[in-house]
Design an enzyme around this catalytic site. Structure first.
Site, short mmCIF file in Angstrom:
data_model
loop_
_atom_site.label_atom_id
_atom_site.label_comp_id
_atom_site.label_asym_id
_atom_site.label_seq_id
_atom_site.Cartn_x
_atom_site.Cartn_y
_atom_site.Cartn_z
N GLU A 1 -4.73 -8.66 -1.01
CA GLU A 1 -5.30 -8.68 0.24
C GLU A 1 -7.04 -8.49 -0.42
O GLU A 1 -7.16 -7.51 -0.66
CB GLU A 1 -5.26 -7.02 1.24
CG GLU A 1 -3.89 -7.42 1.45
CD GLU A 1 -3.49 -6.41 2.39
OE1 GLU A 1 -4.36 -5.75 2.82
OE2 GLU A 1 -2.41 -6.11 3.18
N GLU B 1 0.65 -1.01 -0.49
CA GLU B 1 -0.29 -0.03 0.23
C GLU B 1 1.25 1.59 0.17
O GLU B 1 0.52 1.87 1.36
CB GLU B 1 -1.37 0.11 1.25
CG GLU B 1 -1.97 -1.19 0.79
CD GLU B 1 -2.93 -1.08 1.76
OE1 GLU B 1 -3.04 -0.17 2.83
OE2 GLU B 1 -3.93 -2.26 1.33
O1 AHR Z 1 -4.87 -5.95 6.30
C1 AHR Z 1 -5.16 -5.30 7.27
C2 AHR Z 1 -4.96 -4.09 6.75
O2 AHR Z 1 -5.64 -3.66 5.39
C3 AHR Z 1 -3.87 -3.85 5.99
O3 AHR Z 1 -2.35 -4.35 6.44
C4 AHR Z 1 -3.23 -3.53 4.72
O4 AHR Z 1 -2.42 -3.16 3.90
C5 AHR Z 1 -4.44 -2.91 5.06
O5 AHR Z 1 -4.85 -1.55 4.60
#
Ligand code: AHR
Length: 560
Positions: free
Chosen positions: A359, A224
């Site tokens: 994610e 991110e």
């Molecule tokens: O999964 C939780 C968080 O969500 C992670 O650390 C981040 O990459 C995302 O914003």
């Protein structure tokens, strides 16, 4: 998803087919009636091979994921294998867990991998990225490993966990806080031959050490980077990515770099990175294995609010509208894949770079976590199982584009497959979806068309719609695997299943369905939600199958 007009689609179907169904979930054998839906599998229309890594996981140093979830320590009374929770690795083996992303998430960009090496008692304690998170549950202690990282679980312990569970490692490197040199040296620590370098000696010395190099292929270059990973612009990040990956030692390993991709529909991030990379030289796309994409289903504001905190719902208590909204949020994955892919192709015309959805999952507000130390922990119901099935099916339908995906997160966090606290452990309904879908791994995804009456529900005071049946199909030799989600809370769907280009010889079903979509597993009742096998009678007429309300079904079809 490929859709066709329902009327046209049903035209070819022989109404009132003679097939009978039997089984606990589909109901006892009974006369078939006219199907209201149709599924057509086109075995000759191949999409691509489903990369097993689409079934990947994510484990961050966050709340109860690592400490309590994975790592209990060698001296724990919790059954463990060299410090790793045994029940967890055994269950991961059953679903053939292919890959685990670690150590973050946002944590990755404040983590120094060197802190997790050498004798454990000498490892430093550091402030965790999540120390001040507003999401900490009521009653959470002011200290503990979730806030202050003890570094007992470092790279060797993670590699041990991977070895035990049978998964490959996907290491996310710190781009915000460490430099390209530390990245170079982390690769050296992990992959350099025994005895060749000082870092290889440290690796071998342990604890949990290994003389043999780990041969890790997957390396994430930041996380991110548009946000917690450095607040870069896409152009700045493109330059950082090039600097980090320009020269690294290979040690005979086919390194696969994954660039920090977009958040949801931030197409500007994708365009900025790809255009800047192309500007420097198109050859650079050869060195990018994957382009990340993060998408969580969290917005249950029903149009009243889009606020990150206010719009989140509860993991256990939800209305019908919130149930459908969550599925709808998750279902955005399809258009996100298509849109990012289109932009990527404008610069990388041969599509050398694939998507890595590193994610994804459901994200609720605090309150349903099984223990207050489990920051971002939440319970997981049948609703989450349906979100998992429709998302995995989406990945299959885009097997030509998606090279890996990592559900967030493995245990005790967000869309977890497992909940664990001390010696208590349970599988969530989402785990069962992963188990049911294993035959898709490595199979050839083929086109499937679905036609069913749409679901209608009220979104506050306005009517809203959602598709009636969706899924995916894959072929492996004579085995056709068809997975289908029926989102309707109250109505079963009677579908005629046709296979174009092959004959159905026999079929079996495995179904995850409960009368209450809030159903979930607890430590006290860990088998409340479980899939069941059902018989499918294949006769002379077309196969008709009744998909139970709010269900996930796998049809295993042997082709003649
Ligand atoms: O999964 C939780 C968080 O969500 C992670 O650390 C981040 O990459 C995302 O914003």
């Amino acid at each position: 998803m490929m859709t066709v007009k329902r009327r046209e689609f049903l035209r070819g179907a022989a109404a009132g087919s003679a097939a009978l169904l039997a089984g606990r979930v589909s109901g006892l054998a009974r006369p078939a009636r006219a199907a209201d839906s149709r599924v057509e599998v086109l075995v000759g229309e191949e999409i691509g091979t489903i990369n097993p890594d689409i079934y990947g996981h994510f484990a961050e140093h966050l709340g109860g994921v690592v400490y309590d979830g994975i790592w209990v320590g060698e001296n724990s009374k919790v059954p463990n294998t060299d410090g790793v929770r045994t029940a967890l690795v055994e269950a991961m083996k059953r679903i053939k867990a292919p890959v685990v992303r670690w150590p973050g998430g946002c944590f990755a960009d404040s983590y120094d991998w060197r802190d997790g090496t050498g004798p454990r008692e000498r490892r430093p304690r550091r402030t965790n990225f999540w120390v001040d998170a507003p999401e900490w549950p009521a009653g959470a202690p002011a200290d503990g490993p979730g806030r202050y990282e003890p570094n007992h679980f470092g790279i060797n312990e993670f590699m041990r966990f991977c070895r035990l569970s049978g998964a490959e490692a996907y290491l996310a490197a710190n781009l915000r806080g460490l430099g390209a040199q530390e990245f170079y040296e982390w690769i050296e620590y992990v992959n350099s031959p025994a005895g060749a370098t000082t870092w290889a000696d440290v690796r071998a010395a342990g604890p949990a050490g290994s003389r043999d190099p780990y041969k890790v292929r997957f390396w994430g270059v930041g996380n991110e980077s548009w946000g917690c990973g450095g607040n870069f612009t896409p152009e700045e990040y493109a330059a950082e990515y090039r600097r980090f990956t320009a020269a690294v030692p290979r040690y005979g390993v086919d390194l696969k770099f994954i660039a920090s991709g977009a958040n949801v529909d931030d197409f500007n991030w994708t365009r900025g990175f790809f255009s800047k990379t192309a500007e420097k030289g198109n050859f650079l796309f050869n060195g990018i294995y994957g382009w990340g994409l993060h998408h969580y289903a969290w917005n249950l504001g029903l149009g009243k609010t889009n606020d990150w905190f206010a719009a989140k719902g509860d993991g256990l208590k939800f209305s019908d509208a919130e149930y459908y909204e969550l599925l709808r949020e998750g279902d955005r994955m399809e258009s996100l894949i298509n849109q990012h892919w289109t932009i990527m192709g404008q610069y990388d015309r041969q599509h050398r770079v694939k998507l890595v959805v590193d994610e994804w999952g459901a994200w609720y507000r605090k309150g349903s976590e099984v223990h207050p130390t489990h920051l971002l922990g939440q319970q997981s119901t049948m609703r989450d199982a349906l979100l998992a099935s429709l998302t995995l099916d989406t990945f299959h339908r885009h097997a030509d584009k998606v090279a890996m995906a990592n559900v967030a997160q493995l245990v005790n966090s967000l869309h977890a497959l497992f909940l664990a606290h001390e010696d208590k452990f349970t599988l969530t309904p989402t785990y069962h979806v992963f188990e049911m879908f294993t035959p898709h791994m490595g199979a050839r995804a083929v086109r499937a068309l679905f036609s069913a009456p749409e679901v209608r529900y009220m979104r506050v005071d306005k009517p809203a719609e959602f598709w009636g049946l969706a899924g995916s199909a894959s072929v492996n030799g004579k085995q056709l695997t068809l997975t289908v989600t029926n989102p309707h809370l109250g109505e079963a769907r009677e579908a005629e299943v046709a296979v174009r280009g092959a004959r159905i010889e026999s079929a079996r079903a495995r179904v995850l369905a409960e009368t209450d979509v809030h159903a979930h597993n607890t430590f006290a009742n860990p088998r409340a939600v479980e899939p069941r096998d059902a018989q499918v009678k294949v006769g002379a007429g077309p196969l008709v199958y009744r998909f139970a309300p709010a269900s996930v079904t796998r049809l295993s079809i042997t082709l003649g």
